[in-house]
Design a protein around this motif. Structure first.
Motif, short mmCIF file in Angstrom:
data_model
loop_
_atom_site.label_atom_id
_atom_site.label_comp_id
_atom_site.label_asym_id
_atom_site.label_seq_id
_atom_site.Cartn_x
_atom_site.Cartn_y
_atom_site.Cartn_z
N HIS A 65 0.83 -1.20 0.00
CA HIS A 65 0.00 0.00 0.00
C HIS A 65 0.87 1.25 0.00
N GLU A 66 1.99 1.24 0.72
CA GLU A 66 2.91 2.38 0.69
C GLU A 66 3.49 2.59 -0.70
N THR A 67 3.76 1.49 -1.39
CA THR A 67 4.24 1.60 -2.77
C THR A 67 3.19 2.26 -3.65
N TRP A 68 1.94 1.88 -3.45
CA TRP A 68 0.85 2.51 -4.18
C TRP A 68 0.77 4.01 -3.86
N MET A 69 0.89 4.35 -2.59
CA MET A 69 0.80 5.76 -2.19
C MET A 69 1.94 6.58 -2.78
N GLU A 70 3.11 5.96 -2.91
CA GLU A 70 4.27 6.70 -3.39
C GLU A 70 4.21 6.97 -4.89
N VAL A 90 2.01 8.73 -6.12
CA VAL A 90 1.51 10.10 -6.20
C VAL A 90 2.14 11.01 -5.14
N PHE A 91 2.38 10.46 -3.95
CA PHE A 91 2.85 11.27 -2.83
C PHE A 91 4.27 10.88 -2.45
N PRO A 92 5.09 11.85 -2.00
CA PRO A 92 6.50 11.56 -1.67
C PRO A 92 6.64 10.91 -0.30
N ARG A 93 7.77 10.25 -0.08
CA ARG A 93 8.20 9.71 1.21
C ARG A 93 7.10 8.89 1.89
N GLN A 94 6.64 7.88 1.22
CA GLN A 94 5.64 6.99 1.81
C GLN A 94 6.23 5.66 2.25
N ARG A 95 7.24 5.19 1.51
CA ARG A 95 7.86 3.90 1.83
C ARG A 95 9.08 4.10 2.72
N THR A 96 9.32 3.10 3.58
CA THR A 96 10.53 3.04 4.42
C THR A 96 10.78 4.37 5.11
N ALA A 97 9.71 5.01 5.56
CA ALA A 97 9.86 6.31 6.20
C ALA A 97 10.62 6.22 7.52
N VAL A 98 10.63 5.01 8.13
CA VAL A 98 11.32 4.84 9.40
C VAL A 98 12.81 5.08 9.24
N GLN A 105 3.21 13.78 5.29
CA GLN A 105 1.81 13.87 5.65
C GLN A 105 1.22 15.13 5.04
N PRO A 106 0.02 15.04 4.48
CA PRO A 106 -0.61 16.23 3.89
C PRO A 106 -1.04 17.21 4.98
N ARG A 107 -0.90 18.49 4.68
CA ARG A 107 -1.30 19.54 5.63
C ARG A 107 -2.49 20.34 5.13
N ALA A 108 -2.46 20.68 3.87
CA ALA A 108 -3.58 21.44 3.31
C ALA A 108 -4.81 20.53 3.21
N ARG A 109 -5.98 21.14 3.32
CA ARG A 109 -7.22 20.37 3.29
C ARG A 109 -7.38 19.63 1.97
N ASP A 122 -5.01 18.57 -0.02
CA ASP A 122 -4.06 17.46 -0.05
C ASP A 122 -4.54 16.30 0.80
N ARG A 123 -5.15 16.61 1.95
CA ARG A 123 -5.65 15.54 2.82
C ARG A 123 -6.77 14.77 2.12
N ILE A 124 -7.64 15.48 1.41
CA ILE A 124 -8.73 14.81 0.70
C ILE A 124 -8.17 13.90 -0.40
N LYS A 125 -7.24 14.44 -1.19
CA LYS A 125 -6.62 13.64 -2.25
C LYS A 125 -5.88 12.44 -1.66
N TYR A 126 -5.21 12.64 -0.55
CA TYR A 126 -4.46 11.58 0.11
C TYR A 126 -5.38 10.44 0.53
N ARG A 127 -6.50 10.80 1.14
CA ARG A 127 -7.44 9.78 1.62
C ARG A 127 -8.14 9.06 0.46
N ILE A 128 -8.46 9.81 -0.59
CA ILE A 128 -9.09 9.17 -1.76
C ILE A 128 -8.13 8.19 -2.40
N TRP A 129 -6.88 8.61 -2.58
CA TRP A 129 -5.88 7.73 -3.19
C TRP A 129 -5.63 6.50 -2.34
#
Length: 258
Positions: free
Chosen positions: A18-23, A25-33, A41-45, A47-54
């Motif tokens: 799932h992190e691979t899928w998220m990456e 479109v969005f940066p720094r999703q995999r191996t963030a540890v 993490q999205p901050r703007a409203r 971006d949060r909507i797009k993040y959750r939809i994706w």
């Protein structure tokens, strides 16, 4: 304990997939540890909507891909054995081993078939030996893209071609041809109907002799690409030991039991 370990392994694989899928479109999703910055993490409203939809769109896709991921682990495990054999034997050793295998088939067909059939199997065996050599070469000197595009298809043709040609001439293997015809009809009617490709193939080729061989070459090549895709997916989710992508050191041990 074993069930708990299996469940935990499945959970880790699903999260990474799932992190691979998220990456995508969005940066720094995999191996963030392992990242100083941590997971983005999205901050703007918006971006949060797009993040959750994706993320929601990715959930069913991950569920559909996971069985293929398990197949990818198994294929990669056996591909590593081939790589190890190539390293130990060298390209010449692979050629000799494949020549002995398909040369034995050719000798057997000489006892069972007419001269024309034996010569055809011998020619197919030569092509298979060359294909095996090319598969080994691309696996050793090429990167991931070269291996997927060329290595896996050549390997599949090295496996498929001699038995199919033998089936063309051996009456005891006529069932192979019957199944080939059934498979060809299915592919033409259900897969290759776009842009009237099926009509062109029906008008240009007949399913006999070289037509059957070309059909199986046409099947073996995309099968090789598909297996290469599965191995690439396995590498993304569970990187090879000592490789990049998070420094996963338990990937090989885990995939052997996947």
């Amino acid at each position: 304990m074993a069930d708990g370990g299996l469940t935990e392994g499945i959970k880790i694989d699903l999260v990474r997939l799932h992190e691979t899928w998220m990456e995508l479109v969005f940066p720094r999703q995999r191996t963030a540890v392992h990242s100083v910055l941590g997971k983005w993490q999205p901050r703007a409203r918006g971006d949060r909507i797009k993040y959750r939809i994706w993320a929601a769109l990715g959930a069913p896709i991950v569920g559909l891909l996971y069985p293929f991921l398990l197949v990818g682990f198994a294929v990669r495990f056996n591909a590593r054995r081939f790589d190890s054999a190539t390293t130990r034997l060298g390209i010449v050793g692979i050629v000799v081993l494949t020549a002995l295998l398909w040369g034995g088939l050719t000798a057997l067909t000489r006892l069972r078939l007419e001269l024309a059939g034996s010569l055809a199997v011998g020619a197919a065996s030569i092509v298979a030996v060359v294909s095996a050599a090319l598969a080994a070469i691309f696996a050793r000197i090429g990167g991931r893209g070269t291996t997927v595009v060329f290595g896996y298809p050549f390997a599949m043709n090295a496996v498929f071609l001699p038995p199919v040609v033998a089936a063309l001439y051996d009456p005891s293997l006529s069932g192979v041809l019957d199944r080939s015809e059934t498979l060809a009809i299915f592919l033409l009617d259900n897969v290759l109907y776009v842009y009237d490709v099926n009509e062109y193939l029906r008008a240009s080729f007949s399913l006999e002799g070289i037509g059957v061989v070309l059909m199986w070459v046409g099947i073996a090549t995309p099968i090789g690409w598909f297996l290469g895709f599965l191995v690439t997916l396995a590498d993304l989710v569970r990187p090879r030991s000592g490789g990049t992508g998070g420094g996963d050191t338990d990937g090989e041990a885990a995939e052997g039991s996947a």
